[in-house]
Design an enzyme around this catalytic site. Sequence first.
Site, PDB file in Angstrom:
ATOM      1  N   GLY A 150       0.835  -1.190   0.000  1.00 55.82           N
ATOM      2  CA  GLY A 150       0.000   0.000   0.000  1.00 55.82           C
ATOM      3  C   GLY A 150       0.872   1.241   0.000  1.00 55.82           C
ATOM      4  CE  LYS A 151       5.428   4.721   0.046  1.00 58.10           C
ATOM      5  NZ  LYS A 151       6.404   3.989   0.871  1.00 58.10           N
TER       6      LYS A 151
END
Length: 431
Positions: A118-119
């Site tokens: 994720g980011k």
Amino acid sequence: MPAPRPDGRTDVNNLFSGPVFEMARDQLIVIADHLSIPEDEREWLLYPKRAIVVTCPVRMEDGRTKIFVGYRVQHHLALGPAKGGTRFAANVDIGEVAALAIWMSWKCALADLPFGGGKGGVSVDPRSLKPKELENLSRRYMQEMIPFVGPRTDVMAPDLGTNEQIMAWFMDTYSMYQGVTVPEIVTGKPVGSGGTLGRREATGHGVAFLAFRALDALDIAPANATAIVQGFGNVGSHAAMGLAARGVKVIGVSDHSAAYYDANGLPVRELCDHAAKKGELAGWSDEAAIGAREFMEQPCDVLAPCAVERVIDADVARRLNCRIIAEGANGPTTPEADRVLAQRNDAIFVIPDILCNAGGVIVSYFEWVQDLQQYFWSKDEVMDRLERALDRCWGMVVARAKRDRVSNRTAAMAIGVERVRKAKQARGLFP
């Protein structure tokens, strides 16, 4: 909106663009070819499960309301919740965030962590905000993310432009919404708010630790080695301190404001203190200053790019004069630069980013586990577990590269991609 294709489907390629995303896509193509992955599986491996864009209205101190754009990308959830940092930077866009989430997927899988990649990010220069404005933006961003994140869905962490305080604001905002304290919603928090000892220095410590593994592999004594560190934020400063602590002479450091070089060695602790006090390296010295262009070309044993993506392109790669590249940043070396490095007669040992900077997410995993259990470890326990995890990853990558006669990057990414692919195949498609 993306234009529909002739068959009526939306072209996903139009959703994500930019040089950083194209770099992540090009890297996956190389690995997919290496692993003989069928064409129909490649988009499934590349494109994110979920991409969120939000607007964050913030009341500024002068009374105006200003809109900031925020993003969050969850690449896959096949192995567990998404995991990844949130950056506050002026040039953040959805393509960059998606690429960083993809790299996090391979990194977590390589380290055998129960996370998908994720980011997140907000398009803002945090230095332009006053303290209360920064808090308001941080809390509003997390408030907008609440429908999409959770301790079992997506766990945030700090990244470029964010820190422990911002993570504390994230946690408090989410906890106020839930009505109970939920420390496991973020990692990289202050220790007094459920953070773990060792998290702040984990990424930089890992960079230095693996650089020593590479020095040993090349039979270079640390006491005779030199290092240049590009980027002097949290990762770069701790990498420099870790290298210096083991006897390596740090001869160059730089950040966005200044670059310094001295073949006789630089006082790392003094530079760290200056950067912590002033917020940047500029102003430390006029005598040791060097141009940013020639800084990375100086001869050294270890070059540690610890800033942002794509700083080593093909042109820079031709002029490098180092023995080891220890990638503390995400995506610092372009695919074109990788091809140049492969063609050079003097082999440069590359410690790829998904291995070299994995210390941060490994200790973030330790923090998440401690928060879930409400049982906390000593710093010695954290650092010992970190080094054992990095040693295990190092051994797998080096052995795979030797077995398949490929680069360390190809070996590391092949391990990560294989694990994600197997998890996706085992779970199948629903419905």
